[in-house]
Design a protein around this motif. Structure first.
Motif, PDB file in Angstrom:
ATOM      1  N   GLU A  12       0.800  -1.264  -0.108  1.00 36.10           N
ATOM      2  CA  GLU A  12      -0.140  -0.132  -0.007  1.00 36.10           C
ATOM      3  C   GLU A  12       0.801   1.216  -0.118  1.00 36.10           C
ATOM      4  N   ILE A  13       1.805   1.204   0.719  1.00 34.14           N
ATOM      5  CA  ILE A  13       2.923   2.248   0.860  1.00 34.14           C
ATOM      6  C   ILE A  13       3.494   2.425  -0.562  1.00 34.14           C
ATOM      7  N   ILE A  14       4.071   1.491  -1.126  1.00 35.02           N
ATOM      8  CA  ILE A  14       4.792   1.411  -2.433  1.00 35.02           C
ATOM      9  C   ILE A  14       3.728   1.854  -3.295  1.00 35.02           C
ATOM     10  N   ARG A  15       2.405   1.452  -3.588  1.00 35.24           N
ATOM     11  CA  ARG A  15       1.320   1.921  -4.389  1.00 35.24           C
ATOM     12  C   ARG A  15       1.337   3.634  -4.305  1.00 35.24           C
ATOM     13  N   PHE A  30       3.822  -2.399 -10.320  1.00 35.96           N
ATOM     14  CA  PHE A  30       4.453  -3.001  -9.318  1.00 35.96           C
ATOM     15  C   PHE A  30       3.832  -4.531  -9.150  1.00 35.96           C
ATOM     16  N   LEU A  31       4.779  -5.292  -8.930  1.00 35.53           N
ATOM     17  CA  LEU A  31       4.348  -6.907  -8.684  1.00 35.53           C
ATOM     18  C   LEU A  31       4.678  -7.119  -7.371  1.00 35.53           C
ATOM     19  N   GLU A  32       3.855  -8.265  -6.888  1.00 35.77           N
ATOM     20  CA  GLU A  32       4.272  -8.975  -5.847  1.00 35.77           C
ATOM     21  C   GLU A  32       4.817 -10.137  -5.787  1.00 35.77           C
ATOM     22  N   THR A  33       5.947 -10.284  -5.112  1.00 38.68           N
ATOM     23  CA  THR A  33       6.578 -11.693  -5.023  1.00 38.68           C
ATOM     24  C   THR A  33       6.091 -12.651  -4.344  1.00 38.68           C
ATOM     25  N   VAL A  34       5.642 -13.929  -4.743  1.00 42.34           N
ATOM     26  CA  VAL A  34       5.292 -14.917  -3.952  1.00 42.34           C
ATOM     27  C   VAL A  34       5.983 -16.084  -4.630  1.00 42.34           C
ATOM     28  N   PHE A  35       6.428 -16.763  -3.231  1.00 46.89           N
ATOM     29  CA  PHE A  35       7.279 -17.815  -3.528  1.00 46.89           C
ATOM     30  C   PHE A  35       6.258 -18.924  -3.267  1.00 46.89           C
ATOM     31  N   ASN A  36       6.477 -19.933  -4.255  1.00 54.68           N
ATOM     32  CA  ASN A  36       5.540 -20.885  -4.505  1.00 54.68           C
ATOM     33  C   ASN A  36       5.349 -22.055  -3.121  1.00 54.68           C
ATOM     34  N   PRO A  37       4.259 -22.573  -2.987  1.00 55.41           N
ATOM     35  CA  PRO A  37       4.210 -23.584  -1.856  1.00 55.41           C
ATOM     36  C   PRO A  37       5.317 -24.466  -1.525  1.00 55.41           C
ATOM     37  N   TRP A  38       5.806 -25.090  -2.477  1.00 52.69           N
ATOM     38  CA  TRP A  38       6.972 -25.905  -2.154  1.00 52.69           C
ATOM     39  C   TRP A  38       8.280 -25.128  -1.572  1.00 52.69           C
ATOM     40  N   ASN A  39       8.457 -23.892  -1.898  1.00 52.77           N
ATOM     41  CA  ASN A  39       9.549 -23.162  -1.279  1.00 52.77           C
ATOM     42  C   ASN A  39       9.166 -22.789   0.170  1.00 52.77           C
ATOM     43  N   VAL A  40       7.791 -22.548   0.274  1.00 52.28           N
ATOM     44  CA  VAL A  40       7.271 -22.206   1.809  1.00 52.28           C
ATOM     45  C   VAL A  40       7.378 -23.345   2.714  1.00 52.28           C
ATOM     46  N   ALA A  41       7.194 -24.653   2.114  1.00 48.84           N
ATOM     47  CA  ALA A  41       7.223 -25.677   2.987  1.00 48.84           C
ATOM     48  C   ALA A  41       8.713 -25.931   3.251  1.00 48.84           C
ATOM     49  N   GLU A  42       9.579 -25.795   2.430  1.00 50.89           N
ATOM     50  CA  GLU A  42      10.976 -25.858   2.790  1.00 50.89           C
ATOM     51  C   GLU A  42      11.350 -24.673   3.787  1.00 50.89           C
ATOM     52  N   LYS A  43      10.865 -23.721   3.861  1.00 52.92           N
ATOM     53  CA  LYS A  43      11.294 -22.838   4.919  1.00 52.92           C
ATOM     54  C   LYS A  43      10.478 -23.146   6.078  1.00 52.92           C
ATOM     55  N   HIS A  95      -3.413 -14.399  -0.087  1.00 47.27           N
ATOM     56  CA  HIS A  95      -2.489 -13.020  -0.079  1.00 47.27           C
ATOM     57  C   HIS A  95      -2.427 -12.410  -1.331  1.00 47.27           C
ATOM     58  N   ALA A  96      -2.235 -13.424  -2.539  1.00 47.17           N
ATOM     59  CA  ALA A  96      -2.219 -12.782  -4.107  1.00 47.17           C
ATOM     60  C   ALA A  96      -3.253 -12.013  -4.325  1.00 47.17           C
ATOM     61  N   LYS A  97      -4.560 -12.174  -3.720  1.00 45.41           N
ATOM     62  CA  LYS A  97      -5.775 -11.497  -3.872  1.00 45.41           C
ATOM     63  C   LYS A  97      -5.692 -10.216  -3.428  1.00 45.41           C
ATOM     64  N   LYS A  98      -5.242 -10.036  -1.943  1.00 47.78           N
ATOM     65  CA  LYS A  98      -5.049  -8.763  -1.383  1.00 47.78           C
ATOM     66  C   LYS A  98      -4.038  -8.050  -2.186  1.00 47.78           C
ATOM     67  N   ALA A  99      -2.895  -8.547  -2.667  1.00 49.78           N
ATOM     68  CA  ALA A  99      -1.807  -8.062  -3.159  1.00 49.78           C
ATOM     69  C   ALA A  99      -2.505  -7.115  -4.385  1.00 49.78           C
ATOM     70  N   VAL A 100      -3.144  -7.866  -5.043  1.00 45.50           N
ATOM     71  CA  VAL A 100      -3.618  -7.463  -6.324  1.00 45.50           C
ATOM     72  C   VAL A 100      -4.697  -6.216  -5.867  1.00 45.50           C
ATOM     73  N   ALA A 101      -5.583  -6.538  -4.943  1.00 45.21           N
ATOM     74  CA  ALA A 101      -6.380  -5.549  -4.357  1.00 45.21           C
ATOM     75  C   ALA A 101      -5.759  -4.133  -4.094  1.00 45.21           C
ATOM     76  N   THR A 102      -4.637  -4.251  -3.605  1.00 46.69           N
ATOM     77  CA  THR A 102      -3.718  -3.193  -3.028  1.00 46.69           C
ATOM     78  C   THR A 102      -3.380  -2.173  -4.549  1.00 46.69           C
ATOM     79  N   GLY A 103      -3.312  -2.875  -5.690  1.00 44.99           N
ATOM     80  CA  GLY A 103      -3.002  -2.334  -6.942  1.00 44.99           C
ATOM     81  C   GLY A 103      -1.834  -2.960  -7.772  1.00 44.99           C
ATOM     82  N   ALA A 104      -1.365  -3.907  -7.043  1.00 51.09           N
ATOM     83  CA  ALA A 104      -0.284  -4.486  -7.728  1.00 51.09           C
ATOM     84  C   ALA A 104      -0.783  -5.147  -9.189  1.00 51.09           C
TER      85      ALA A 104
END
Lengths: 52, 265
Positions: B107-110, B119-132, B164-173
């Motif tokens: 929101e601040i970036i927008r 602007f684009l929001e980075t999303v690491f895919n679920p496999w990567n999140v699972a690894e973390k 999260h992706a929906k929220k990101a796009v809703a901010t204007g991404a």
């Protein structure tokens, strides 16, 4: 470089796929995040090269 | 549904002389449509290491970087961690807002960009999140010992990230930059990627399938590239052309690459 491990045919196929398909549809970008220790001067050199 | 498609490549395009200077959005739009541009649009990004800092610092660092280097497209890094499991891995629950600090930063970036650049929001895919949440070895072990449990965990992560992706796009991404590092030989077989990752990667993109600039980031040098050319709700693919193709670029007589590291040597 990892590309050296690929066969010439693999490279050729990937090149055709990567570049001939999009034509002008290109945005210059790194393949991943740039290292955090990159100097501003290095970045500015890139901008100069592409005319930004 | 794929309506616009291009490749975000580490490769050059001819520059056109004599054109009026375009703004970042028009430059990107025209490149995506394959139209002439005054110069090739570019972007780059890095990890600011601010995952323990409040949104305002992350947003400010992103905006400062964009302004300093005049990038045409702001790819917002996302290093805030996914919430820890309420009990233990892999027992997860769907998170309605897994990265609240990141949404604030967007929101601040927008507001800071004031409509001048996408602007684009980075999303690491679920496999990567699972690894973390577990570890690389832990995820592979679960795949071998209890694949159903892994599939269930990945689906929960995917659902949370879709929200999260929906929220990101809703901010204007303008879309998400979906980072996929496991669709490559040496990480997962293609069959395993198809079973354990692709459905969840698609879930996230599908959640924002009307966003105009969704981008698939295919990390690595042995990517199952052909798998991503059709049927993904993404406008662009980003991968390292130098790793995959620089030898052929040379043989084709073109400038070897514009992969920034090599330009700086």
């Amino acid at each position: 470089m990892n590309f050296r491990k690929l066969s010439p045919d693999d490279l050729r196929n990937q090149w055709h796929t990567a570049v001939e398909q999009p034509g002008k549809r290109l945005i210059l970008a790194p393949g991943c995040s740039i290292p955090n220790d990159t100097a501003d001067l290095e970045m500015q050199r890139l901008l100069k090269v592409i005319g930004a | 549904m794929l309506t616009r498609r291009s490749l975000l490549l580490s490769a050059p395009a001819p520059l056109l002389a004599g054109r009026a200077k375009l703004g970042p959005k028009r430059r990107v739009d025209r490149a995506l449509r394959g139209e002439d541009v005054d110069r090739i649009p570019f972007t780059f990004w890095h990890h600011f290491g601010l995952e323990k800092s409040p949104a305002i610092r992350h947003a400010q660092a992103t905006l400062d970087f964009h302004r300093k280097f005049r990038t045409d497209l702001v790819k917002v890094m996302s290093d805030y961690p996914y919430p820890k499991p309420p009990s233990k891995w892999p027992e997860l629950r769907v998170e309605d807002n897994p990265f609240p600090e990141q949404i604030q930063a967007l929101e601040i970036i927008r507001d800071g960009l004031a409509g001048n650049a996408y602007f684009l929001e980075t999303v690491f895919n679920p496999w990567n999140v699972a690894e973390k949440l577990s570890s690389k070895e832990g995820v592979l072990r679960l795949k071998a010992e209890n694949p159903q449990a892994l599939l269930e965990a990945l689906e929960v992560i995917a659902e949370s990230e879709a929200r999260h992706a929906k929220k990101a796009v809703a901010t204007g991404a303008a879309g998400i930059f979906l980072a996929i590092a496991n669709a490559q030989d040496g990480i997962l077989s293609e069959a395993d990627y198809a079973k354990f990752s692709e459905p969840f990667d698609r879930m996230i993109l599908q959640a924002v399938n009307t966003a105009p600039l969704n981008t698939l980031h295919l990390h690595g040098d042995k990517v199952y590239l052909q798998r991503f050319f059709k049927g993904w709700p993404a406008a662009a693919i980003n991968y390292s052309a130098i790793r995959l193709a620089s030898a052929s670029l040379k043989s084709a007589g073109n400038t070897p690459n514009c992969f920034w590291r090599d330009l700086m040597k």
